[in-house]
Design a protein around this motif. Sequence first.
Motif: not given
Length: 491
Positions: A82-101
């Motif tokens: 599911i191409r959420t904004q978060r998925f796209e940002k992570n993919l662009a950065a090439g890593r996990q940008l987001y923290g805890y649940y």
Amino acid sequence: MADFSNDPTRTGFFAPQRFEADVYDCEVIGKVPSDISGAFVRVGGEWFYPPKFEDDAILNSDGYISMFRFRNGRVDYKGRWIRTQRFEKNLAAGRQLYGYYRNPYTDDPEVRDPARPHLRTVSNTAPIAHAGKLFSLKEDGLPHRIDPRTLETIGPYDFDGQWKSQTFTAHPKIDPVTGEMIALGYQATGLATDDLFVYTIDAAGKVKREVRLKVPYVSVIHDMAITQKHVLIPFGGYVTSRERLESGKIHWGWDASKPSYIGVLPRDGDAKDVRWFKGPERCMMHVFNAYDDGRKIVLYAPFFESNFFPFFPPIDGSPWDASKARAYVRRITIDLSSRADTWKEEILWPFPVQDLGRVDTRFMSLETRYGFTGYADPERPFDEARAGNVRGRVTNCYGRFDFATGRLSTYFAGPTHSLQECCFVPRKGSREEGDGYLIGVASNFAEMRSELVIADAQRLEEGDIARVILPFRSSAQIHGIWVPEEEMTFA
Ligand code: V55
Ligand code: FE
């Protein structure tokens, strides 16, 4: 580096595979009934990049939508991120940008935005199809519209600006009589806020009613129920606050001293008409169904005794108690003619079940006799030698729980299999409750692959009619729905 070697969500059967899949005309054991026509659509989560924190919740993993598409006795499988904004940002950065649940304070600075927590949703919980649209849902953000043919993400959806809550429940309910969808958003005006908005969306997909409520305390409101006259809002135990989040903790903690609640709102009522009924310590996640019985409301629900989730720890520092993380099939009766603010609760079967209960959705909000859910039958032991990769709980059976007679009918998936949430598929042309198929995805630990099992819902003891084989481990499902053929033609 964090040590993930014992984590069942990152190793073994549910280790992330990261790919998107198309399997045309899947291999089948047995014969797929040719009168099953439509799609079994599933949403779940998988870590695309590993989480930033090793004690994070699997509920924070990236949304993945998949479907088994049934046509003329053949089944095609499709799976997409599911191409959420978060998925796209992570993919662009090439890593996990987001923290805890659900804690934006723990995100990397370039994406940190605590004023708009809904923008970091992973949309990983449930699909819903209504008024010609398919969505993936998670309770911390807006629905994401999905193209039902390609499973491509179209984007977040706010009902033409008429949906004013920042959030939308993963479990809206569709009234089979009116075609309306009843849904809620909690933490509606921002992180840890006590605003709860309840909406009626008409059969054409337009917002028709909005009621703005305050909750007794800020907690998970994961599911809801409807009757013909009422909306039920159950919750309990989990707590959070701005301070908790600012201090960098995972969103929820468990407070055993908090009562459970069931809010009862008349479907044609206003904020002043809500009544909050109160009960003991309970972890109230999913429901089967509810209905009106004169001045009483009957709710069937597999609520847990206490905190189900080990990654949302008790706030008093005590250890998580596995012995209380058990769900039982309960009948809850709320008497609206009484001035008392509590309910009557009966445990209908003495053994624990999977809390992912389903009914024949043609009877949602109406009196129902059957609930379907998974459970572990200890009389049918797991074959440890052949299924050495299993970790965590095993669900080897689906049960049809007959609320009227107390009878239980059982489908057994085999000694190397564990079952995900089941789904009821009505038989074409039938109108009788429970006449149809029970389907669901099994993890075959011996072969390390997933299999969709199909059984006759009225003859569960006879075992499956067919198994649709996937040549890989399917991404973990949280929830799934049956979308009939007529609804698969929409855009
Ligand atoms: C649940 C699942 C969630 C979530 C909150 O099953 C509660 C309950 C998959 O995400 O965010
Ligand atoms: Fe759920």
